[in-house]
Design an enzyme around this catalytic site. Structure first.
Site, PDB file in Angstrom:
ATOM      1  N   THR A   1      -0.049  14.320 -14.030  1.00 33.06           N
ATOM      2  CA  THR A   1      -1.358  14.471 -14.674  1.00 33.06           C
ATOM      3  C   THR A   1      -1.629  15.878 -15.202  1.00 33.06           C
ATOM      4  OG1 THR A   1      -3.731  14.580 -14.137  1.00 33.06           O
ATOM      5  CG2 THR A   1      -2.230  14.768 -12.292  1.00 33.06           C
TER       6      THR A   1
ATOM      7  N   SER B   1      -7.225   7.966  -7.662  1.00 35.94           N
ATOM      8  CA  SER B   1      -7.135   8.701  -8.929  1.00 35.94           C
ATOM      9  C   SER B   1      -8.431   9.394  -9.322  1.00 35.94           C
ATOM     10  CB  SER B   1      -6.718   7.753 -10.049  1.00 35.94           C
ATOM     11  OG  SER B   1      -7.815   6.956 -10.431  1.00 35.94           O
TER      12      SER B   1
ATOM     13  N   ALA C   1      -2.664   5.240  -7.228  1.00 33.13           N
ATOM     14  CA  ALA C   1      -3.173   6.524  -6.719  1.00 33.13           C
ATOM     15  C   ALA C   1      -4.640   6.398  -6.375  1.00 33.13           C
ATOM     16  CB  ALA C   1      -3.017   7.614  -7.780  1.00 33.13           C
TER      17      ALA C   1
ATOM     18  N   GLU D   1      -4.281  17.321 -14.727  1.00 29.70           N
ATOM     19  CA  GLU D   1      -5.039  18.033 -13.688  1.00 29.70           C
ATOM     20  C   GLU D   1      -4.180  19.105 -13.009  1.00 29.70           C
ATOM     21  OE1 GLU D   1      -8.386  17.762 -12.068  1.00 29.70           O
ATOM     22  OE2 GLU D   1      -8.637  17.239 -14.161  1.00 29.70           O
TER      23      GLU D   1
ATOM     24  N   TYR E   1      -6.839  16.307  -5.266  1.00 28.28           N
ATOM     25  CA  TYR E   1      -6.089  15.330  -6.075  1.00 28.28           C
ATOM     26  C   TYR E   1      -4.927  16.022  -6.796  1.00 28.28           C
ATOM     27  CZ  TYR E   1      -5.114  12.473 -10.266  1.00 28.28           C
ATOM     28  OH  TYR E   1      -4.495  11.779 -11.276  1.00 28.28           O
TER      29      TYR E   1
ATOM     30  N   LYS F   1      -0.881  15.668  -6.367  1.00 23.47           N
ATOM     31  CA  LYS F   1      -0.048  15.263  -7.510  1.00 23.47           C
ATOM     32  C   LYS F   1       0.998  16.343  -7.840  1.00 23.47           C
ATOM     33  CE  LYS F   1      -1.657  11.197  -9.213  1.00 23.47           C
ATOM     34  NZ  LYS F   1      -0.877  10.044  -9.699  1.00 23.47           N
TER      35      LYS F   1
ATOM     36  N   ASP G   1       0.864  -1.183   0.000  1.00 27.37           N
ATOM     37  CA  ASP G   1       0.000   0.000   0.000  1.00 27.37           C
ATOM     38  C   ASP G   1       0.899   1.230   0.000  1.00 27.37           C
ATOM     39  OD1 ASP G   1      -3.178   0.575   1.172  1.00 27.37           O
ATOM     40  OD2 ASP G   1      -1.737   2.222   1.040  1.00 27.37           O
TER      41      ASP G   1
HETATM   42  P1  NAP Z   1      -6.937   3.679 -11.626  1.00 21.40           P
HETATM   43  O1  NAP Z   1      -7.631   2.831 -12.643  1.00 21.40           O
HETATM   44  O2  NAP Z   1      -7.769   4.403 -10.635  1.00 21.40           O
HETATM   45  O3  NAP Z   1      -5.899   2.725 -10.844  1.00 21.40           O
HETATM   46  C1  NAP Z   1      -5.290   3.167  -9.672  1.00 21.40           C
HETATM   47  C2  NAP Z   1      -4.500   2.029  -9.071  1.00 21.40           C
HETATM   48  O4  NAP Z   1      -3.931   2.483  -7.836  1.00 21.40           O
HETATM   49  C3  NAP Z   1      -5.354   0.798  -8.713  1.00 21.40           C
HETATM   50  O5  NAP Z   1      -4.597  -0.357  -8.950  1.00 21.40           O
HETATM   51  C4  NAP Z   1      -5.576   0.976  -7.226  1.00 21.40           C
HETATM   52  O6  NAP Z   1      -5.825  -0.220  -6.539  1.00 21.40           O
HETATM   53  C5  NAP Z   1      -4.222   1.533  -6.825  1.00 21.40           C
HETATM   54  N1  NAP Z   1      -4.245   2.178  -5.521  1.00 21.40           N
HETATM   55  C6  NAP Z   1      -5.116   3.091  -5.046  1.00 21.40           C
HETATM   56  N2  NAP Z   1      -4.807   3.440  -3.798  1.00 21.40           N
HETATM   57  C7  NAP Z   1      -3.705   2.725  -3.455  1.00 21.40           C
HETATM   58  C8  NAP Z   1      -2.931   2.631  -2.279  1.00 21.40           C
HETATM   59  N3  NAP Z   1      -3.209   3.328  -1.174  1.00 21.40           N
HETATM   60  N4  NAP Z   1      -1.865   1.794  -2.282  1.00 21.40           N
HETATM   61  C9  NAP Z   1      -1.583   1.054  -3.373  1.00 21.40           C
HETATM   62  N5  NAP Z   1      -2.293   1.081  -4.505  1.00 21.40           N
HETATM   63  C10 NAP Z   1      -3.356   1.918  -4.543  1.00 21.40           C
HETATM   64  O7  NAP Z   1      -6.007   4.746 -12.333  1.00 21.40           O
HETATM   65  P2  NAP Z   1      -5.411   4.726 -13.835  1.00 21.40           P
HETATM   66  O8  NAP Z   1      -6.392   5.367 -14.738  1.00 21.40           O
HETATM   67  O9  NAP Z   1      -4.871   3.390 -14.136  1.00 21.40           O
HETATM   68  O10 NAP Z   1      -4.221   5.779 -13.677  1.00 21.40           O
HETATM   69  C11 NAP Z   1      -2.907   5.358 -13.310  1.00 21.40           C
HETATM   70  C12 NAP Z   1      -2.175   6.536 -12.709  1.00 21.40           C
HETATM   71  O11 NAP Z   1      -2.094   7.591 -13.654  1.00 21.40           O
HETATM   72  C13 NAP Z   1      -2.807   7.154 -11.473  1.00 21.40           C
HETATM   73  O12 NAP Z   1      -1.767   7.575 -10.633  1.00 21.40           O
HETATM   74  C14 NAP Z   1      -3.569   8.353 -11.997  1.00 21.40           C
HETATM   75  O13 NAP Z   1      -3.696   9.323 -10.995  1.00 21.40           O
HETATM   76  C15 NAP Z   1      -2.643   8.783 -13.120  1.00 21.40           C
HETATM   77  N6  NAP Z   1      -3.278   9.437 -14.257  1.00 21.40           N
HETATM   78  C16 NAP Z   1      -4.317   8.862 -14.891  1.00 21.40           C
HETATM   79  C17 NAP Z   1      -4.864   9.475 -16.019  1.00 21.40           C
HETATM   80  C18 NAP Z   1      -6.010   8.857 -16.760  1.00 21.40           C
HETATM   81  O14 NAP Z   1      -6.641   9.577 -17.545  1.00 21.40           O
HETATM   82  N7  NAP Z   1      -6.266   7.570 -16.602  1.00 21.40           N
HETATM   83  C19 NAP Z   1      -4.321  10.684 -16.480  1.00 21.40           C
HETATM   84  C20 NAP Z   1      -3.232  11.237 -15.803  1.00 21.40           C
HETATM   85  C21 NAP Z   1      -2.709  10.601 -14.700  1.00 21.40           C
HETATM   86  P3  NAP Z   1      -7.324  -0.812  -6.395  1.00 21.40           P
HETATM   87  O15 NAP Z   1      -7.605  -1.489  -7.692  1.00 21.40           O
HETATM   88  O16 NAP Z   1      -7.211  -1.720  -5.240  1.00 21.40           O
HETATM   89  O17 NAP Z   1      -8.220   0.359  -6.156  1.00 21.40           O
HETATM   90  O1  G4F Z   2     -13.879  11.390 -16.087  1.00 17.15           O
HETATM   91  P1  G4F Z   2     -13.549  12.334 -14.998  1.00 17.15           P
HETATM   92  O2  G4F Z   2     -13.950  11.944 -13.641  1.00 17.15           O
HETATM   93  O3  G4F Z   2     -12.001  12.611 -15.125  1.00 17.15           O
HETATM   94  P2  G4F Z   2     -11.064  13.802 -14.606  1.00 17.15           P
HETATM   95  O4  G4F Z   2     -11.651  14.516 -13.464  1.00 17.15           O
HETATM   96  O5  G4F Z   2     -10.711  14.620 -15.805  1.00 17.15           O
HETATM   97  O6  G4F Z   2      -9.793  13.007 -14.071  1.00 17.15           O
HETATM   98  C1  G4F Z   2      -9.190  11.960 -14.832  1.00 17.15           C
HETATM   99  O7  G4F Z   2      -8.220  12.496 -15.691  1.00 17.15           O
HETATM  100  C2  G4F Z   2      -7.111  13.136 -15.027  1.00 17.15           C
HETATM  101  C3  G4F Z   2      -6.184  13.665 -16.111  1.00 17.15           C
HETATM  102  O8  G4F Z   2      -6.558  14.978 -16.449  1.00 17.15           O
HETATM  103  C4  G4F Z   2      -6.415  12.104 -14.161  1.00 17.15           C
HETATM  104  F1  G4F Z   2      -5.354  12.674 -13.542  1.00 17.15           F
HETATM  105  C5  G4F Z   2      -7.386  11.577 -13.126  1.00 17.15           C
HETATM  106  O9  G4F Z   2      -6.750  10.550 -12.358  1.00 17.15           O
HETATM  107  C6  G4F Z   2      -8.578  10.968 -13.847  1.00 17.15           C
HETATM  108  O10 G4F Z   2      -8.142   9.829 -14.561  1.00 17.15           O
HETATM  109  O11 G4F Z   2     -14.228  13.750 -15.298  1.00 17.15           O
HETATM  110  C7  G4F Z   2     -14.015  14.447 -16.500  1.00 17.15           C
HETATM  111  C8  G4F Z   2     -14.929  15.670 -16.548  1.00 17.15           C
HETATM  112  C9  G4F Z   2     -14.908  16.507 -15.276  1.00 17.15           C
HETATM  113  O12 G4F Z   2     -14.904  17.885 -15.622  1.00 17.15           O
HETATM  114  C10 G4F Z   2     -16.218  16.181 -14.590  1.00 17.15           C
HETATM  115  O13 G4F Z   2     -16.732  17.214 -13.778  1.00 17.15           O
HETATM  116  O14 G4F Z   2     -16.275  15.207 -16.678  1.00 17.15           O
HETATM  117  C11 G4F Z   2     -17.081  15.952 -15.803  1.00 17.15           C
HETATM  118  N1  G4F Z   2     -18.297  15.173 -15.514  1.00 17.15           N
HETATM  119  C12 G4F Z   2     -19.563  15.553 -15.877  1.00 17.15           C
HETATM  120  N2  G4F Z   2     -20.433  14.636 -15.421  1.00 17.15           N
HETATM  121  C13 G4F Z   2     -18.365  14.026 -14.854  1.00 17.15           C
HETATM  122  C14 G4F Z   2     -19.721  13.682 -14.792  1.00 17.15           C
HETATM  123  N3  G4F Z   2     -17.403  13.246 -14.325  1.00 17.15           N
HETATM  124  C15 G4F Z   2     -17.793  12.097 -13.712  1.00 17.15           C
HETATM  125  N4  G4F Z   2     -16.837  11.292 -13.204  1.00 17.15           N
HETATM  126  N5  G4F Z   2     -19.111  11.727 -13.607  1.00 17.15           N
HETATM  127  C16 G4F Z   2     -20.132  12.495 -14.127  1.00 17.15           C
HETATM  128  O15 G4F Z   2     -21.286  12.164 -14.038  1.00 17.15           O
END
Ligand code: NAP
Ligand code: G4F
Length: 375
Positions: free
Chosen positions: A132, A91, A89, A134, A156, A160, A65
């Site tokens: 990210t 996330s 994370a 963000e 978040y 980050k 963890d």
């Molecule tokens: P995700 O699907 O939410 O996966 C997050 C992973 O982190 C899961 O395996 C989760 O485990 C694990 N985790 C959460 N809390 C933890 C803890 N306390 N200790 C150890 N592991 C933990 O995220 P993702 O979309 O794959 O993204 C991967 C990374 O890129 C994250 O750091 C996210 O913030 C970053 N990121 C994502 C995006 C995007 O658009 N996807 C963009 C920019 C940056 P569980 O399965 O047990 O919950």
């Molecule tokens: O899909 P989201 O929750 O992604 P968000 O907030 O952009 O974050 C994701 O991307 C980041 C990279 O920029 C990562 F760092 C982060 O870990 C994650 O993977 O929301 C996208 C947008 C937001 O503006 C939110 O307010 O969609 C808007 N939204 C509108 N309706 C919604 C909803 N988001 C969610 N989750 N659910 C809704 O019903």
């Protein structure tokens, strides 16, 4: 190569049970790596993504963890990795408003724990930090690149921002190979159901197949994101680790679309009109949001040779078709690794906090509902 023996690279991937982890693991396995992945102990097993990609027996799982230094130390000692990819994370930006301190601990301090372990144990270990878009938050300039100022708009993003800077600081101060990937949103059929894209594709599939009668509730339909395809984005992570020098890179498509446009396109893939099925819901608005993200990946293209190929339309198409296919298989009685059947949406969870008489069970909820305009 030593006496004809090929050195097998070892990679430790944190967050291997999430969206990106399995795609990265698959890429690294294809490149000949021995892959170790950390997972958290949970009351219900959470390996469906690894199972879906057929990787569960190909990677070695280590319990750890990010909040627990001892478990991270154990993971690094036992695996002795050449490369650490820190993807773990909390996330979900929305949850970071509910759990700001936990998010800080995991998304902020988690990276520092690894950097300290590397500093004390073996400074040859390369470190990738999942940073990210963000970070840009209240954006100052469009498109955003590596020189655009950061202005986080959520707990978040603030957490980050700390891990971004610590990665840079350890690189400069101790000469550790530590790089930040500033990845813009990237999606896939393995995306978690609370994120807006998968929430939409899952609902479109259920509505299309007659499994969902109620409309799809969404928050802000106007916010814009630069959405890319996750399997391509993990390639960029690996490419950063192959560079001679550590550095920070924006990974994005350079195109931006609103949530409403995503919904419109997703319903259209299923032959439906989104206006008939989507309802804007104030309860889903965030206390503070990021209104517009659009990245400039020019540096990654020039220095890594990375380029996005899968278009916005194609991503939507892949996600909707994958969810339609899953629900069809489910209806036919097939059993397969998947998340959606046991998922409770935010709306279900919110409405369960209100008692039968319409009165909230605890005073704090009354305040919350008043704040949300429901009291
Ligand atoms: P995700 O699907 O939410 O996966 C997050 C992973 O982190 C899961 O395996 C989760 O485990 C694990 N985790 C959460 N809390 C933890 C803890 N306390 N200790 C150890 N592991 C933990 O995220 P993702 O979309 O794959 O993204 C991967 C990374 O890129 C994250 O750091 C996210 O913030 C970053 N990121 C994502 C995006 C995007 O658009 N996807 C963009 C920019 C940056 P569980 O399965 O047990 O919950
Ligand atoms: O899909 P989201 O929750 O992604 P968000 O907030 O952009 O974050 C994701 O991307 C980041 C990279 O920029 C990562 F760092 C982060 O870990 C994650 O993977 O929301 C996208 C947008 C937001 O503006 C939110 O307010 O969609 C808007 N939204 C509108 N309706 C919604 C909803 N988001 C969610 N989750 N659910 C809704 O019903």
């Amino acid at each position: 190569m030593l006496l004809g023996l090929k050195l097998v690279k070892r990679a430790l991937v944190t967050g291997i049970t999430g969206q990106d982890g399995p795609y990265l693991a698959r890429l690294l396995l294809d490149k000949g790596y021995k892959v170790y992945g950390t997972y958290r102990r949970t009351s219900t097993p959470n390996f469906w993504r690894l199972q879906q990609l057929g990787l569960i027996r190909k990677v070695t799982l280590i319990p750890a963890d990010l909040g627990d230094m001892a478990s991270l130390l154990e993971a690094v000692t036992v695996t002795n990795p050449h490369e650490i990819y820190n993807l773990a994370a909390q996330s979900f930006v929305g949850s970071s408003f509910d759990q700001p301190l936990l998010t800080t601990e995991i998304d902020g301090s988690g990276a520092t724990r690894f950097l300290e372990i590397i500093r004390h144990l073996n400074t040859d270990i390369k470190f990738y930090q999942a940073s990210t878009s963000e970070l840009y938050g209240a954006v100052r300039k469009t498109p955003q690149d590596e020189n655009t100022p950061f202005m986080p708009n959520s707990p978040y993003a603030a957490a980050k921002l700390y891990s971004f800077h610590m990665t840079r600081v350890y690189r400069k101060a101790y000469g550790i190979f530590a790089s930040n990937g500033i990845l813009f949103n990237h999606e896939s059929p393995l995306r978690g159901l609370e994120f807006v894209t998968r929430k939409i594709s899952n609902s479109v599939a259920k509505i299309k197949l007659g499994l969902q009668k109620e409309p799809l509730h969404l928050g802000n339909l106007e916010t814009r994101r630069d959405w890319g395809y996750a399997p391509e984005y993990v390639q960029a992570m690996w490419m950063m680790m192959k560079k001679k020098q550590p550095d920070d890179f924006v990974i994005a498509t350079g195109e931006t679309h609103s949530v409403g446009e995503f919904a419109e396109e997703a319903f259209a893939v299923a032959g439906l009109n989104w206006k008939e099925h989507v309802q804007a819901d104030r309860r889903l608005l965030r206390p503070l949001d990021v209104s517009h993200l659009c990245g400039n990946p020019a540096k990654a293209e020039q220095e890594l040779g990375w380029k996005p190929r899968v278009t916005f339309k194609k991503i939507v198409d892949i996600m909707v078709k994958a969810d339609v296919e899953r629900w069809q298989k489910y209806l036919q009685g097939e059993i397969f690794p998947w998340d959606a059947p046991s998922y409770s949406s935010e709306i279900d969870i919110l409405s369960r906090t209100v008692s039968r008489e319409g009165k909230p069970p605890v005073p704090g909820i009354a305040k919350l509902l008043r704040h949300l305009g429901k009291g």
